[in-house]
Design an enzyme around this catalytic site. Structure first.
Site, short mmCIF file in Angstrom:
data_model
loop_
_atom_site.label_atom_id
_atom_site.label_comp_id
_atom_site.label_asym_id
_atom_site.label_seq_id
_atom_site.Cartn_x
_atom_site.Cartn_y
_atom_site.Cartn_z
CE LYS A 83 -45.36 -27.65 20.79
NZ LYS A 83 -46.76 -27.29 21.07
C1 E4P Z 1 -47.06 -24.14 21.97
O1 E4P Z 1 -46.58 -24.77 21.07
C2 E4P Z 1 -48.21 -24.56 22.80
O2 E4P Z 1 -49.02 -25.42 22.06
C3 E4P Z 1 -49.09 -23.41 23.21
O3 E4P Z 1 -48.63 -22.19 22.70
C4 E4P Z 1 -49.45 -23.41 24.64
O4 E4P Z 1 -50.28 -22.31 24.90
P1 E4P Z 1 -51.16 -22.17 26.23
O5 E4P Z 1 -50.28 -21.71 27.33
O6 E4P Z 1 -52.20 -21.13 25.86
O7 E4P Z 1 -51.76 -23.52 26.48
#
Ligand code: E4P
Length: 215
Positions: A83
């Site tokens: 990521k």
């Molecule tokens: C995506 O890959 C992220 O880990 C995640 O969806 C972030 O979500 P949040 O906005 O609830 O922290």
């Protein structure tokens, strides 16, 4: 649409995986920090439970360092997807990693233009953050629809992960928008399973079944 689980909690991952509905897992530095465990150990354990793409986030900010980190992460298991936050340095790293065959997930994406750039750089996945856009007063799911239109028009192979999912209606909306994947917290998965009429229906069936003469 596939479902990924958005967590680094091993118990949640085991429970969700047992349901047979999860095809991958996404983590981020905040989710890893919540577990209070060594990053690499957690990621390795997740790969031993779920047989699908497992996103682990690079935390360097310069392209060259992201690439080094990405190679280390990719070496943990063939299912690891690195990521990478959508910045100029992130795009450089995504492009270089694509040439090396290392899968990437462009994260912290908040606009269709950022998603277009992720696809052009060769990202395997792109993660528009729906809930955080909603929180900021935008229509987060509209970005997902826009990205699906653009990727469809130009046949980009980058898969779209609707991320930052906060409630079951987000999942329905992501599916209707044609997202390839929604990555969801375990709590949302539990909410998707439950329906009060299912509970009422089971109780009625069981009550009536008790009245059936048994031999
Ligand atoms: C995506 O890959 C992220 O880990 C995640 O969806 C972030 O979500 P949040 O906005 O609830 O922290």
């Amino acid at each position: 649409m596939k479902l990924f689980l958005d967590t680094a909690n091993i118990e949640e991952i085991k429970a969700a995986n047992a349901l047979g509905v999860i095809s991958g897992v996404t983590t981020n530095p905040s989710l890893i920090a919540k577990e209070g465990r060594v990053f690499e150990q957690v990621v390795r354990e997740i790969t031993s439970i779920v047989d699908g793409p497992i996103s682990a986030e690079a935390t360097s900010s310069e392209a060259s360092s992201i690439v080094v980190e990405a190679k280390e992460l990719a070496g943990i298991h063939p299912n690891i997807v690195v990521k990478i936050p959508l910045t100029a340095e992130g795009l450089k790293a995504i492009a270089e990693l694509a040439k090396k065959g290392i899968k990437t997930n462009a994260t912290l994406v908040f606009s269709a233009n950022q998603a277009l750039l992720a696809a052009l750089a060769g990202a395997s996945f792109v993660s528009p953050f729906v809930g955080r856009l909603d929180d900021a007063g935008h229509d987060g799911m509209e970005i997902v629809s826009d990205i699906m239109d653009i990727y469809g028009t130009y046949d980009f192979p980058t898969q779209v992960i609707a991320a930052s999912i906060r409630h079951p209606m987000h999942v329905v909306m992501a599916a209707k928008a044609g997202a390839d994947i929604a990555t969801i917290p375990y709590q949302v998965l539990k909410q998707m399973i439950a329906h009060p009429l299912t509970d009422v229906g089971i109780k009625k069936f069981m009550d009536d079944w008790a009245k059936v003469p048994k031999k």
